[in-house]
Design a protein around this motif. Structure first.
Motif, PDB file in Angstrom:
ATOM      1  N   HIS A   1      33.001  39.916  52.172  1.00 46.67           N
ATOM      2  CA  HIS A   1      32.196  39.102  53.095  1.00 46.67           C
ATOM      3  C   HIS A   1      30.963  38.558  52.375  1.00 46.67           C
ATOM      4  N   ARG A   2      30.239  39.422  51.682  1.00 47.08           N
ATOM      5  CA  ARG A   2      29.021  39.012  50.980  1.00 47.08           C
ATOM      6  C   ARG A   2      29.334  38.010  49.874  1.00 47.08           C
ATOM      7  N   THR A   3      30.454  38.209  49.221  1.00 45.05           N
ATOM      8  CA  THR A   3      30.837  37.273  48.154  1.00 45.05           C
ATOM      9  C   THR A   3      31.122  35.893  48.716  1.00 45.05           C
ATOM     10  N   ALA A   4      31.786  35.848  49.863  1.00 41.86           N
ATOM     11  CA  ALA A   4      32.048  34.561  50.519  1.00 41.86           C
ATOM     12  C   ALA A   4      30.739  33.853  50.841  1.00 41.86           C
ATOM     13  N   GLN A   5      29.787  34.600  51.358  1.00 36.85           N
ATOM     14  CA  GLN A   5      28.485  34.014  51.679  1.00 36.85           C
ATOM     15  C   GLN A   5      27.763  33.538  50.419  1.00 36.85           C
ATOM     16  N   GLU A   6      27.893  34.308  49.346  1.00 38.85           N
ATOM     17  CA  GLU A   6      27.263  33.930  48.092  1.00 38.85           C
ATOM     18  C   GLU A   6      27.888  32.659  47.520  1.00 38.85           C
ATOM     19  N   LEU A   7      29.199  32.535  47.655  1.00 39.81           N
ATOM     20  CA  LEU A   7      29.879  31.330  47.170  1.00 39.81           C
ATOM     21  C   LEU A   7      29.410  30.101  47.939  1.00 39.81           C
ATOM     22  N   GLU A   8      29.225  30.251  49.238  1.00 39.65           N
ATOM     23  CA  GLU A   8      28.675  29.140  50.015  1.00 39.65           C
ATOM     24  C   GLU A   8      27.258  28.816  49.544  1.00 39.65           C
TER      25      GLU A   8
ATOM     26  N   SER B   1      41.977  11.291  37.642  1.00 38.24           N
ATOM     27  CA  SER B   1      40.965  10.999  38.664  1.00 38.24           C
ATOM     28  C   SER B   1      41.333  11.609  40.005  1.00 38.24           C
ATOM     29  N   LYS B   2      42.593  12.052  40.153  1.00 42.48           N
ATOM     30  CA  LYS B   2      43.028  12.677  41.402  1.00 42.48           C
ATOM     31  C   LYS B   2      42.531  14.108  41.539  1.00 42.48           C
ATOM     32  N   VAL B   3      42.164  14.753  40.440  1.00 39.79           N
ATOM     33  CA  VAL B   3      41.671  16.127  40.523  1.00 39.79           C
ATOM     34  C   VAL B   3      40.290  16.094  41.170  1.00 39.79           C
ATOM     35  N   GLY B   4      40.208  16.645  42.368  1.00 35.77           N
ATOM     36  CA  GLY B   4      38.957  16.574  43.117  1.00 35.77           C
ATOM     37  C   GLY B   4      38.103  17.812  43.020  1.00 35.77           C
ATOM     38  N   ALA B   5      38.684  18.930  42.535  1.00 40.37           N
ATOM     39  CA  ALA B   5      37.941  20.183  42.460  1.00 40.37           C
ATOM     40  C   ALA B   5      38.692  21.173  41.593  1.00 40.37           C
ATOM     41  N   VAL B   6      37.997  22.219  41.181  1.00 44.11           N
ATOM     42  CA  VAL B   6      38.638  23.341  40.497  1.00 44.11           C
ATOM     43  C   VAL B   6      38.561  24.558  41.405  1.00 44.11           C
ATOM     44  N   LYS B   7      39.507  25.478  41.217  1.00 43.85           N
ATOM     45  CA  LYS B   7      39.501  26.742  41.962  1.00 43.85           C
ATOM     46  C   LYS B   7      39.222  27.872  40.994  1.00 43.85           C
ATOM     47  N   LEU B   8      38.322  28.755  41.397  1.00 43.34           N
ATOM     48  CA  LEU B   8      37.868  29.827  40.526  1.00 43.34           C
ATOM     49  C   LEU B   8      38.022  31.173  41.223  1.00 43.34           C
ATOM     50  N   GLU B   9      38.773  32.086  40.594  1.00 40.34           N
ATOM     51  CA  GLU B   9      38.900  33.433  41.134  1.00 40.34           C
ATOM     52  C   GLU B   9      37.604  34.197  40.874  1.00 40.34           C
ATOM     53  N   VAL B  10      37.105  34.846  41.910  1.00 38.87           N
ATOM     54  CA  VAL B  10      35.780  35.457  41.858  1.00 38.87           C
ATOM     55  C   VAL B  10      35.850  36.917  42.308  1.00 38.87           C
ATOM     56  N   GLY B  11      35.148  37.779  41.570  1.00 39.67           N
ATOM     57  CA  GLY B  11      35.076  39.188  41.940  1.00 39.67           C
ATOM     58  C   GLY B  11      33.967  39.431  42.947  1.00 39.67           C
ATOM     59  N   SER B  12      33.712  40.689  43.222  1.00 37.51           N
ATOM     60  CA  SER B  12      32.700  41.061  44.207  1.00 37.51           C
ATOM     61  C   SER B  12      31.320  40.603  43.771  1.00 37.51           C
ATOM     62  N   SER B  13      30.480  40.290  44.769  1.00 39.61           N
ATOM     63  CA  SER B  13      29.120  39.830  44.482  1.00 39.61           C
ATOM     64  C   SER B  13      28.274  40.926  43.858  1.00 39.61           C
ATOM     65  N   SER B  14      28.716  42.152  43.975  1.00 37.52           N
ATOM     66  CA  SER B  14      28.029  43.270  43.323  1.00 37.52           C
ATOM     67  C   SER B  14      29.062  44.322  42.951  1.00 37.52           C
TER      68      SER B  14
ATOM     69  N   PRO C   1      29.495  48.638  41.163  1.00 36.79           N
ATOM     70  CA  PRO C   1      28.776  49.909  41.073  1.00 36.79           C
ATOM     71  C   PRO C   1      27.650  49.921  40.041  1.00 36.79           C
ATOM     72  N   ASN C   2      27.748  49.059  39.031  1.00 42.98           N
ATOM     73  CA  ASN C   2      26.709  49.009  38.010  1.00 42.98           C
ATOM     74  C   ASN C   2      25.552  48.094  38.387  1.00 42.98           C
ATOM     75  N   GLY C   3      25.658  47.457  39.547  1.00 46.82           N
ATOM     76  CA  GLY C   3      24.582  46.579  39.999  1.00 46.82           C
ATOM     77  C   GLY C   3      24.562  45.237  39.301  1.00 46.82           C
ATOM     78  N   LEU C   4      25.644  44.898  38.615  1.00 45.82           N
ATOM     79  CA  LEU C   4      25.710  43.632  37.889  1.00 45.82           C
ATOM     80  C   LEU C   4      26.318  42.550  38.759  1.00 45.82           C
ATOM     81  N   ARG C   5      25.752  41.371  38.703  1.00 47.58           N
ATOM     82  CA  ARG C   5      26.295  40.233  39.448  1.00 47.58           C
ATOM     83  C   ARG C   5      27.537  39.723  38.721  1.00 47.58           C
ATOM     84  N   ASP C   6      28.601  39.475  39.476  1.00 50.99           N
ATOM     85  CA  ASP C   6      29.860  39.062  38.868  1.00 50.99           C
ATOM     86  C   ASP C   6      29.683  37.764  38.077  1.00 50.99           C
ATOM     87  N   TYR C   7      30.262  37.759  36.880  1.00 51.84           N
ATOM     88  CA  TYR C   7      30.128  36.601  35.991  1.00 51.84           C
ATOM     89  C   TYR C   7      30.650  35.323  36.631  1.00 51.84           C
ATOM     90  N   SER C   8      31.784  35.403  37.311  1.00 51.09           N
ATOM     91  CA  SER C   8      32.391  34.201  37.880  1.00 51.09           C
ATOM     92  C   SER C   8      31.528  33.591  38.976  1.00 51.09           C
TER      93      SER C   8
END
Length: 322
Positions: free
Chosen positions: A201-208, A133-146, A148-155
């Motif tokens: 920067h854009r990825t940070a905004q997307e995560l928010e 019950s002490k685990v309050g959150a998970v941390k997820l490593e995330v790639g770029s929001s975009s 070169p192939n125009g694909l949104r990062d899975y994470s």
């Protein structure tokens, strides 16, 4: 919420809600972290790997304790964070959570535990939250929001799925060790390419936007980190990202000097546990060799004279001295 009513000489606890704990625990909450963020008070975060390091972090009253997959290298001797299994990692999460204290605990999502599908990622996050019950959150490593192939990062999609299910998520961007091969090594991100800095920067905004309540910025130029922090409404936690993030995180083994070897540029060493520990063990070995340790009167236990004589009679030995 627990209300105490006095009946005669007995104090009786009465729950007002069916889900209220019998003994309330004053754990730091996301609301508490946001309160520090809004008031411009730096948030402190440190990693922990087991009950002992968890106890140290809690006793120091850190705001947040991260059970990071860095334990694979710092505590278990693996060559990479990608080598640890989810089951092995959960064992360490449980150990850290047994340490008493009020810090907000975050558990990493280790490599291989979420990449195969959104369903697998959700299952992993749920299982980590269920460790304690002490685990309050998970941390997820995330790639770029975009890319070169125009694909949104899975994470990013996974982060959104987790947040939509009420699972608190800390996004991790910049240098993401689980993607070290894709990044061509352990190196700072965004300092040599404006497009890469913008992507972070854009990825940070997307995560928010998708609901993450905080973002870790690792090995990002301090000017970029400061700009990202100013443009977000959620706290940023820096490691190798300069002083103008909302808070800082360090690996405990680096901070305390637990291991030999060169310290990463992003870290600062405040202790010398490796040297001190080796010295103490050598002193112990010397005292054993020279007969200084143990001392019977200080470290041993006595036996009653009558019991001693009875014992000697039973084993067929003559009288002896205590």
């Amino acid at each position: 919420m627990l209300r105490l009513t006095k009946l005669g000489t007995n104090v009786v606890g009465r729950r007002l809600y069916s889900v209220a704990p019998v003994t309330p625990v004053n754990q730091i909450t996301i609301a508490d972290l946001f309160a520090k963020h809004v008031s411009k008070q730096p948030i402190t975060m440190i990693t922990a790997y087991d009950y002992i390091t968890g106890t140290w972090a809690q006793a120091a009253e850190c705001d947040m304790v991260l059970v990071g997959d860095s334990l694979a290298m710092c505590a278990l001797g693996y060559n990479s964070t990608t080598e640890i299994s989810l089951q092995e990692f959960k064992y360490h999460v449980a150990a850290v959570c047994r340490a008493p204290g009020t810090a907000f605990v975050v558990a990493d999502m280790p490599f291989g535990s979420f990449e195969s599908s959104l369903e697998k990622g959700i299952e992993t996050a749920v299982s980590l939250m269920q460790v304690s019950s002490k685990v309050g959150a998970v941390k997820l490593e995330v790639g770029s929001s975009s890319n070169p192939n125009g694909l949104r990062d899975y994470s990013l999609r996974l982060a959104e799925e987790l947040c939509s299910r009420g699972i608190p998520v800390v996004g991790h961007i910049g240098l993401t060790p689980q993607r070290v091969h894709a990044l061509s090594g352990y190196k700072a991100q965004g300092g040599a390419d404006a497009r890469r800095a913008e992507a972070i920067h854009r990825t940070a905004q997307e995560l928010e936007r998708v609901g993450c309540f905080s973002v870790v910025l690792e090995c990002v130029p301090h000017k970029v980190s400061e700009t990202i922090t100013r443009n977000l409404n959620i706290p940023t936690i820096g490691i190798g990202a300069g002083k103008n993030t909302s808070g800082q995180v360090l690996v405990q083994s680096d901070l305390l000097g637990m291991l030999p070897g060169k310290l990463p540029r992003l870290a600062k060493q405040y202790g010398h546990l490796y040297e001190d520990s080796v010295r103490c063990i050598r002193t112990y070995m010397d005292e054993v060799t020279t007969g200084k340790f143990p001392e019977n009167e200080k470290h041993g236990f006595r036996i009653k004279e009558t019991v001693w004589l009875e014992y000697l009679a039973k084993v067929g030995k003559g009288n002896g001295d205590l």
